[in-house]
Write an enzyme that holds these catalytic residues in place. Structure first.
Site, PDB file in Angstrom:
ATOM      1  N   ASN A  78       0.876  -1.174   0.000  1.00  0.00           N
ATOM      2  CA  ASN A  78       0.000   0.000   0.000  1.00  0.00           C
ATOM      3  C   ASN A  78       0.913   1.223   0.000  1.00  0.00           C
ATOM      4  OD1 ASN A  78      -1.788   2.047   0.476  1.00  0.00           O
ATOM      5  ND2 ASN A  78      -2.397   1.351   2.524  1.00  0.00           N
ATOM      6  N   LYS A 136       0.136   4.224  -0.265  1.00  0.00           N
ATOM      7  CA  LYS A 136      -0.510   5.407   0.328  1.00  0.00           C
ATOM      8  C   LYS A 136      -0.282   6.618  -0.577  1.00  0.00           C
ATOM      9  CE  LYS A 136      -0.148   3.154   4.754  1.00  0.00           C
ATOM     10  NZ  LYS A 136       0.019   3.228   6.204  1.00  0.00           N
ATOM     11  N   GLY A 191       2.844   2.506  10.713  1.00  0.00           N
ATOM     12  CA  GLY A 191       3.764   3.627  10.549  1.00  0.00           C
ATOM     13  C   GLY A 191       4.457   4.049  11.840  1.00  0.00           C
ATOM     14  N   GLU A 243      -6.763   4.478   7.952  1.00  0.00           N
ATOM     15  CA  GLU A 243      -6.567   5.910   7.667  1.00  0.00           C
ATOM     16  C   GLU A 243      -7.811   6.498   7.021  1.00  0.00           C
ATOM     17  OE1 GLU A 243      -2.893   5.385   5.535  1.00  0.00           O
ATOM     18  OE2 GLU A 243      -1.919   4.832   7.418  1.00  0.00           O
ATOM     19  N   HIS A 300      -9.383   0.887   4.979  1.00  0.00           N
ATOM     20  CA  HIS A 300      -8.111   1.120   5.669  1.00  0.00           C
ATOM     21  C   HIS A 300      -8.359   2.058   6.853  1.00  0.00           C
ATOM     22  CE1 HIS A 300      -4.031   2.348   6.536  1.00  0.00           C
ATOM     23  NE2 HIS A 300      -3.638   1.278   5.869  1.00  0.00           N
TER      24      HIS A 300
HETATM   25  P1  13P Z   1       3.283   0.525   7.621  1.00  0.00           P
HETATM   26  O1  13P Z   1       3.835  -0.741   7.035  1.00  0.00           O
HETATM   27  O2  13P Z   1       3.960   1.756   7.097  1.00  0.00           O
HETATM   28  O3  13P Z   1       3.201   0.466   9.107  1.00  0.00           O
HETATM   29  O4  13P Z   1       1.774   0.634   7.098  1.00  0.00           O
HETATM   30  C1  13P Z   1       0.946  -0.457   7.187  1.00  0.00           C
HETATM   31  C2  13P Z   1      -0.299  -0.153   6.433  1.00  0.00           C
HETATM   32  O5  13P Z   1      -1.077   0.695   6.826  1.00  0.00           O
HETATM   33  C3  13P Z   1      -0.546  -0.878   5.183  1.00  0.00           C
HETATM   34  O6  13P Z   1      -1.819  -0.646   4.705  1.00  0.00           O
END
Ligand code: 13P
Length: 250
Positions: free
Chosen positions: A9, A11, A174, A98, A96
């Site tokens: 992902n 993002k 993250g 977020e 997700h």
């Molecule tokens: P990270 O691997 O950056 O922690 O993010 C995980 C994530 O949200 C994947 O969708």
């Protein structure tokens, strides 16, 4: 035998040019990873068309990070599942954390997005997971259960047979903090139990991915667990070398 999946992902990262380079790097290095691993890359919408082109025939599949709740029309800024699918994209991440947290996604909107995804032959990667406060309060099982009951339980058995689940504890996304392999196994097994309570034996075939600071150094330990079928990778998916190294964790 459940599929082994490593999905990236991206993002809101990379320019389209950088994204194409990253995708090419993944396609190039894939030869060194077991054929048994299914790689999926999920770039921003603006990159999808080009990334589909450079990954065609390489065994790398492409996913979007979201889709609209509606089929088409006056919804400024939205991108329909049909538009995404028409590019040759096969997957879509839905729910997700977020999107739930910053854009107010609820089970109600996610149910509509699921309908759109399936109507256009996109395979959803449906995300569930608890916040730090919820984990501390011991509510992580209930939170994941509700996120599944309110959305996944509305699928038909045929739709369910295509679904991928990603368990992503919000406190590990993250942050550099990872769930332990034992914590991941515990909740993945629970999620599978919840799925089985509705869909029976078919739940044994559902890939359940772990997400949250998954990286080359911890992937193997997490993927070794019985109910962990791969990962949904954020930060470490932005470097082809790291993303591929995670695939070697199987
Ligand atoms: P990270 O691997 O950056 O922690 O993010 C995980 C994530 O949200 C994947 O969708």
């Amino acid at each position: 035998m459940r599929k082994k999946i490593v999905a990236g992902n991206w993002k809101m990262n990379t320019t389209p040019v950088e994204g194409v380079e990253l995708a090419k790097g993944v396609a190039e290095g894939k030869k060194e990873v077991c054929d048994c691993v299914n790689f999926i890359v999920c770039p921003p919408f603006t990159h999808l068309s080009e990334v589909v082109k450079v990954t065609r025939g390489t065994g790398i599949a492409v996913g979007a990070q979201d889709c609209a709740t509606e089929a088409k029309g006056a919804y400024t800024g939205e991108v329909a599942a049909s538009m995404i699918a028409s590019l040759g994209v096969e997957y879509v991440i839905l729910g997700h954390s977020e999107r739930r947290q910053y854009y107010g996604e609820t089970s109600e909107t996610l149910n509509k997005k699921m309908v759109q995804a399936y109507a256009n032959n996109l395979t959803p990667i449906y995300c569930v997971g608890e916040s730090l406060d919820e984990r501390k309060a011991g509510k992580h099982f209930d939170v994941c259960k509700a996120q599944i009951e309110e959305v996944v339980f509305n699928l038909t058995p045929e739709q369910f047979s295509k679904l991928i689940i990603a368990y992503e504890p919000v406190w590990a996304i993250g942050t550099g903090e990872t769930a332990t392999a034992e914590q991941a196994q515990e909740i993945h097994a629970y999620i599978r139990e919840v799925l089985a309570s509705k869909f029976g034996e078919a739940a044994a075939e559902t890939p359940i991915l772990y997400g949250g600071s998954c990286k080359p150094s911890n992937a193997a330990e997490i993927f070794a667990k019985e109910d962990v079928d791969g990962g949904l990778i954020g930060g470490a998916a932005l470097k082809a070398e790291d993303f591929l190294a995670i695939g070697k964790g199987f």
